[in-house]
Write a protein that holds these residues in place. Structure first.
Motif, mmCIF file in Angstrom:
data_model
loop_
_atom_site.group_PDB
_atom_site.id
_atom_site.type_symbol
_atom_site.label_atom_id
_atom_site.label_comp_id
_atom_site.label_asym_id
_atom_site.label_seq_id
_atom_site.Cartn_x
_atom_site.Cartn_y
_atom_site.Cartn_z
ATOM 1 N N LEU A 1 0.867 -1.186 0.000
ATOM 2 C CA LEU A 1 0.000 0.000 0.000
ATOM 3 C C LEU A 1 0.897 1.226 0.000
ATOM 4 O O LEU A 1 1.646 1.468 0.947
ATOM 5 C CB LEU A 1 -0.913 -0.008 1.229
ATOM 6 C CG LEU A 1 -1.830 -1.241 1.389
ATOM 7 C CD1 LEU A 1 -2.727 -1.075 2.607
ATOM 8 C CD2 LEU A 1 -2.666 -1.456 0.138
ATOM 9 N N PHE A 2 0.803 2.013 -1.057
ATOM 10 C CA PHE A 2 1.707 3.142 -1.290
ATOM 11 C C PHE A 2 1.000 4.453 -0.969
ATOM 12 O O PHE A 2 -0.031 4.776 -1.563
ATOM 13 C CB PHE A 2 2.167 3.111 -2.743
ATOM 14 C CG PHE A 2 3.337 3.989 -3.049
ATOM 15 C CD1 PHE A 2 4.634 3.572 -2.781
ATOM 16 C CD2 PHE A 2 3.153 5.245 -3.616
ATOM 17 C CE1 PHE A 2 5.717 4.380 -3.074
ATOM 18 C CE2 PHE A 2 4.222 6.061 -3.907
ATOM 19 C CZ PHE A 2 5.507 5.631 -3.641
ATOM 20 N N ASP A 3 1.566 5.209 -0.055
ATOM 21 C CA ASP A 3 0.979 6.477 0.386
ATOM 22 C C ASP A 3 1.263 7.562 -0.638
ATOM 23 O O ASP A 3 2.420 7.896 -0.908
ATOM 24 C CB ASP A 3 1.574 6.849 1.743
ATOM 25 C CG ASP A 3 0.957 8.118 2.322
ATOM 26 O OD1 ASP A 3 0.035 8.678 1.703
ATOM 27 O OD2 ASP A 3 1.427 8.550 3.397
ATOM 28 N N THR A 4 0.199 8.130 -1.220
ATOM 29 C CA THR A 4 0.366 9.200 -2.213
ATOM 30 C C THR A 4 -0.201 10.532 -1.721
ATOM 31 O O THR A 4 -0.549 11.407 -2.519
ATOM 32 C CB THR A 4 -0.318 8.818 -3.543
ATOM 33 O OG1 THR A 4 -1.711 8.545 -3.292
ATOM 34 C CG2 THR A 4 0.340 7.602 -4.154
ATOM 35 N N SER A 5 -0.297 10.701 -0.418
ATOM 36 C CA SER A 5 -0.802 11.962 0.130
ATOM 37 C C SER A 5 0.298 13.026 0.110
ATOM 38 O O SER A 5 1.478 12.737 -0.073
ATOM 39 C CB SER A 5 -1.297 11.750 1.558
ATOM 40 O OG SER A 5 -0.207 11.443 2.411
ATOM 41 N N SER A 6 -0.084 14.276 0.316
ATOM 42 C CA SER A 6 0.877 15.383 0.271
ATOM 43 C C SER A 6 1.905 15.290 1.397
ATOM 44 O O SER A 6 3.026 15.792 1.258
ATOM 45 C CB SER A 6 0.132 16.727 0.366
ATOM 46 O OG SER A 6 -0.638 16.794 1.560
#
Length: 365
Positions: A54-59
């Motif tokens: 699960l790859f975090d793509t948040s700012s």
């Protein structure tokens, strides 16, 4: 004492060879033996049947990694590419998903590599599709909620590697991250590997709490995860090493026997045609510094027996000089001379006498 033993062994070979009319050029002398060999075998044993990233793509993933000149999202993407290059294919089912961007209020869960058989090349292409820059709030709930749907269709044990900073935007509706993780762990055989870039105390505590949903889950600091590939390896497979002893047959090269070097009548001068053979012998001796060469001179039966004995000595010394002049230590050249003894051919013919005017070579160690 050992050197003398091999001299005797080589002389035995020479005596046998001297009874043969024709000797093949550079005939290898070998010694058959059996020796013990320590064998180390390494097997990779799969710890899980499936893995999900699960790859975090948040700012918040745009923050710089402590002590490194790279953002968290870039560092994790680079890490996945690097680890995928050597990752062993042990028959896993695998999935790669990104979560937490600003497309909706509750976040999204997007399949980059939907759950399927792991293939290194296709997984690498999926990693390339991950963004280089994050955007939007952190929707940890979205990641865990989407995960629940994925693991529902899996069998066997699953490792979930989740990159997160521990923050979770407060929204109505979805359950809190801890509740979702607890439900997933209760219904499925799942181990959480929470790769944490959390810096605030509350977020650290929250991730630590999530990791307690079962005994196999844990929190791994991002810096440690980046620096140690064992974290991925240990999550997905283990290395089993078996050491045992076995007996194996070994053929050891102890030297060679070359064609005879022939001489003109009443001459000890080395013919130019033998320069190539001499050079080959020099190369062999230089590449095998623990070897030595036995040089044995002979003569035909024409003339005085005592004179022919001296002539055979000069022929042996001529070959020795050629070797020492080419850089071989004189102590490694053993000269022997036998005059008219042990003819290689019939002295009644010119052809036979030519074969008898010779130097024989053998190499041992």
């Amino acid at each position: 004492m050992k050197r003398n033993f091999f001299k005797i062994a080589v002389m035995t070979v020479l005596i046998c060879v001297w009874t043969i009319a024709s000797v093949q050029a550079f005939e290898i002398i070998t010694r058959e033996m059996v020796e013990k060999q320590i064998v180390t075998e390494t097997d990779l044993i799969r710890n899980v049947d499936n893995f999900i990233i699960l790859f975090d793509t948040s700012s918040s993933a745009n923050k710089m990694v402590a002590g490194k000149n790279v953002s968290m999202i870039q560092a994790t993407k680079n890490l996945l590419k690097e680890r995928n290059a050597w990752f062993p294919d042990l028959g896993y089912q695998a999935g790669l998903y990104e979560y937490t961007n600003n497309e909706t209020l509750t976040g999204t869960f997007k399949a980059i590599y939907p759950m399927q058989a792991y293939d290194r090349d296709r997984f690498a292409a999926a990693i390339d599709q991950l963004p280089e820059k994050g955007q939007g709030p952190t929707m940890l709930q979205a990641g865990l909620h989407g995960l629940r749907k994925v693991v529902a269709g899996l069998s066997g044990k699953t490792a979930v590697i989740m990159f997160t900073d521990g923050t979770a935007s407060v929204v109505r509706g979805p359950k809190k991250p801890l509740q979702i993780a607890q439900e997933i762990a209760k219904d499925h055989d799942v181990c959480f590997y929470l790769v944490s870039s959390a810096s605030e105390e509350a977020n650290l505590r929250m991730l630590e709490t999530v990791s307690k949903v079962n005994a196999c889950s844990r929190v791994v600091p991002l810096n440690a995860f980046l620096d140690n590939p064992e974290y991925i390896a240990g999550a997905l497979f283990m290395v089993k090493t078996t050491v045992y002893e076995r007996l194996v047959p070994v053929t050891e090269v102890v030297g060679f026997v070359a064609d005879d070097i022939l001489f003109d009548f009443n001459s000890a001068d080395l013919r130019p045609e033998y320069n190539e053979k001499k050079n080959m012998l020099v190369d062999f001796l230089q590449q095998n510094p623990d070897t030595y060469v036995v040089v044995a001179g002979f003569a035909d039966s024409v003339g005085d027996e005592e004179y022919n004995l001296g002539l055979s000595e000069r022929r042996a010394e001529s070959v020795k000089s050629a070797l020492t002049n080419a850089g071989i230590d004189g102590d490694r050249v053993v000269t022997l001379w036998f005059g008219e003894l042990n003819p290689a051919a019939d002295n009644a013919t010119e052809e036979g006498r030519q074969l008898n005017r010779r130097v024989e070579l053998a190499v041992g160690k």
